[in-house]
Design a protein around this motif. Structure first.
Motif, PDB file in Angstrom:
ATOM      1  N   PHE A  76       0.821  -1.210   0.000  1.00  0.00           N
ATOM      2  CA  PHE A  76       0.000   0.000   0.000  1.00  0.00           C
ATOM      3  C   PHE A  76       0.856   1.261   0.000  1.00  0.00           C
ATOM      4  O   PHE A  76       0.475   2.266  -0.582  1.00  0.00           O
ATOM      5  N   ARG A  77       2.033   1.227   0.620  1.00  0.00           N
ATOM      6  CA  ARG A  77       2.941   2.381   0.607  1.00  0.00           C
ATOM      7  C   ARG A  77       3.414   2.690  -0.808  1.00  0.00           C
ATOM      8  O   ARG A  77       3.459   3.843  -1.211  1.00  0.00           O
ATOM      9  N   GLU A  78       3.770   1.661  -1.542  1.00  0.00           N
ATOM     10  CA  GLU A  78       4.200   1.871  -2.920  1.00  0.00           C
ATOM     11  C   GLU A  78       3.037   2.395  -3.766  1.00  0.00           C
ATOM     12  O   GLU A  78       3.217   3.279  -4.609  1.00  0.00           O
ATOM     13  N   THR A  79       1.847   1.865  -3.526  1.00  0.00           N
ATOM     14  CA  THR A  79       0.650   2.336  -4.229  1.00  0.00           C
ATOM     15  C   THR A  79       0.437   3.826  -3.966  1.00  0.00           C
ATOM     16  O   THR A  79       0.160   4.596  -4.887  1.00  0.00           O
ATOM     17  N   ALA A  80       0.584   4.242  -2.720  1.00  0.00           N
ATOM     18  CA  ALA A  80       0.422   5.653  -2.361  1.00  0.00           C
ATOM     19  C   ALA A  80       1.420   6.523  -3.120  1.00  0.00           C
ATOM     20  O   ALA A  80       1.055   7.580  -3.647  1.00  0.00           O
ATOM     21  N   ASP A  81       2.673   6.090  -3.190  1.00  0.00           N
ATOM     22  CA  ASP A  81       3.691   6.861  -3.904  1.00  0.00           C
ATOM     23  C   ASP A  81       3.390   6.961  -5.389  1.00  0.00           C
ATOM     24  O   ASP A  81       3.558   8.022  -5.995  1.00  0.00           O
ATOM     25  N   VAL A  82       2.942   5.882  -5.990  1.00  0.00           N
ATOM     26  CA  VAL A  82       2.613   5.892  -7.419  1.00  0.00           C
ATOM     27  C   VAL A  82       1.433   6.830  -7.679  1.00  0.00           C
ATOM     28  O   VAL A  82       1.447   7.604  -8.642  1.00  0.00           O
ATOM     29  N   ILE A  83       0.423   6.778  -6.826  1.00  0.00           N
ATOM     30  CA  ILE A  83      -0.732   7.669  -6.976  1.00  0.00           C
ATOM     31  C   ILE A  83      -0.278   9.130  -6.928  1.00  0.00           C
ATOM     32  O   ILE A  83      -0.629   9.928  -7.799  1.00  0.00           O
ATOM     33  N   ALA A  84       0.509   9.472  -5.917  1.00  0.00           N
ATOM     34  CA  ALA A  84       0.919  10.864  -5.722  1.00  0.00           C
ATOM     35  C   ALA A  84       1.916  11.342  -6.774  1.00  0.00           C
ATOM     36  O   ALA A  84       1.749  12.419  -7.354  1.00  0.00           O
ATOM     37  N   LYS A  85       2.954  10.549  -7.015  1.00  0.00           N
ATOM     38  CA  LYS A  85       4.060  11.014  -7.856  1.00  0.00           C
ATOM     39  C   LYS A  85       3.868  10.774  -9.348  1.00  0.00           C
ATOM     40  O   LYS A  85       4.491  11.448 -10.155  1.00  0.00           O
ATOM     41  N   VAL A  86       3.025   9.810  -9.698  1.00  0.00           N
ATOM     42  CA  VAL A  86       2.844   9.510 -11.122  1.00  0.00           C
ATOM     43  C   VAL A  86       1.435   9.894 -11.591  1.00  0.00           C
ATOM     44  O   VAL A  86       1.281  10.691 -12.511  1.00  0.00           O
ATOM     45  N   ALA A  87       0.402   9.340 -10.955  1.00  0.00           N
ATOM     46  CA  ALA A  87      -0.969   9.537 -11.431  1.00  0.00           C
ATOM     47  C   ALA A  87      -1.428  10.994 -11.325  1.00  0.00           C
ATOM     48  O   ALA A  87      -1.922  11.563 -12.301  1.00  0.00           O
ATOM     49  N   PHE A  88      -1.287  11.595 -10.153  1.00  0.00           N
ATOM     50  CA  PHE A  88      -1.719  12.989  -9.995  1.00  0.00           C
ATOM     51  C   PHE A  88      -0.923  13.904 -10.918  1.00  0.00           C
ATOM     52  O   PHE A  88      -1.465  14.832 -11.502  1.00  0.00           O
ATOM     53  N   LYS A  89       0.365  13.644 -11.050  1.00  0.00           N
ATOM     54  CA  LYS A  89       1.212  14.453 -11.923  1.00  0.00           C
ATOM     55  C   LYS A  89       0.761  14.304 -13.377  1.00  0.00           C
ATOM     56  O   LYS A  89       0.649  15.289 -14.111  1.00  0.00           O
ATOM     57  N   MET A  90       0.472  13.070 -13.788  1.00  0.00           N
ATOM     58  CA  MET A  90       0.084  12.790 -15.167  1.00  0.00           C
ATOM     59  C   MET A  90      -1.249  13.431 -15.541  1.00  0.00           C
ATOM     60  O   MET A  90      -1.394  14.004 -16.613  1.00  0.00           O
ATOM     61  N   TYR A  91      -2.231  13.346 -14.656  1.00  0.00           N
ATOM     62  CA  TYR A  91      -3.580  13.778 -15.009  1.00  0.00           C
ATOM     63  C   TYR A  91      -3.970  15.160 -14.502  1.00  0.00           C
ATOM     64  O   TYR A  91      -4.823  15.809 -15.106  1.00  0.00           O
ATOM     65  N   LEU A  92      -3.392  15.606 -13.399  1.00  0.00           N
ATOM     66  CA  LEU A  92      -3.761  16.916 -12.854  1.00  0.00           C
ATOM     67  C   LEU A  92      -2.592  17.897 -12.805  1.00  0.00           C
ATOM     68  O   LEU A  92      -2.780  19.061 -12.464  1.00  0.00           O
TER      69      LEU A  92
END
Length: 180
Positions: free
Chosen positions: A71-87
């Motif tokens: 879940f920690r890695e998932t949190a990092d991917v959400i914050a550093k990759v997904a939010f950056k990519m889409y927002l």
């Protein structure tokens, strides 16, 4: 060379503003269509969920991110990759629970709320609730059940916007008999 760079920057800024204004029009229409803020919040979450279910495929294809180990890695991917990519933002991951099953995404700025002021008669409206649904829907498609909700919002006078995420369980894939 510099002109092309300026055009790209202007185009991205214009696309972001158009998205923000379009989202605002959507929320305004939902407020007109439904009697109370709770119904609007449910509809935003439902719409976000449906977006997340579809968006995860695009995210996985474009980011080339593999399966997260925890879940920690998932949190990092959400914050550093997904939010950056889409927002275009990178929220910080903080406030982990002792069990490591809950954390906060802290956004200094939320691009969805540019140009927005909540009217007094919509005090319980969670304006950006679409994001909670997107996160829930996307994670469900990668076999993670999560609870996602806003705990702070700059539209309500808080200093930051905080999305709280709690891991509920890993979803087991149920394949039909013979499809194993």
């Amino acid at each position: 060379m510099s002109r092309q760079s300026n055009r790209t920057t202007d185009s991205k800024k214009m696309n972001a503003e158009l998205f923000t204004l379009t989202y605002g029009a959507l929320v305004t229409q939902l407020c007109k269509d439904y009697e109370n803020d709770e119904e609007v919040n449910k509809q935003l979450d439902k719409m976000g969920y449906n977006i997340g279910v579809r968006l995860i495929e695009d995210f996985l294809a474009r980011s080339s991110v593999g399966r997260c180990q925890d879940f920690r890695e998932t949190a990092d991917v959400i914050a550093k990759v997904a939010f950056k990519m889409y927002l275009g933002i990178t929220p910080s991951v903080t406030n982990w629970s002792p069990a490591g099953d809950e954390f906060s995404l802290i956004m200094e700025s939320n691009p969805l709320v540019d140009f927005v002021e909540l009217p007094d008669n919509h005090s319980s409206l969670v304006y950006s609730n679409l994001l909670c649904g997107v996160l829930r829907g996307a994670l469900e498609m990668v076999q993670m059940a999560v609870d996602v909700k806003f705990s702070q919002d700059t539209l309500r006078g808080d200093n930051v916007t905080e999305i709280r995420m709690k891991f509920i369980k890993r979803i087991e894939e149920n394949l039909p008999a013979g499809d194993e």
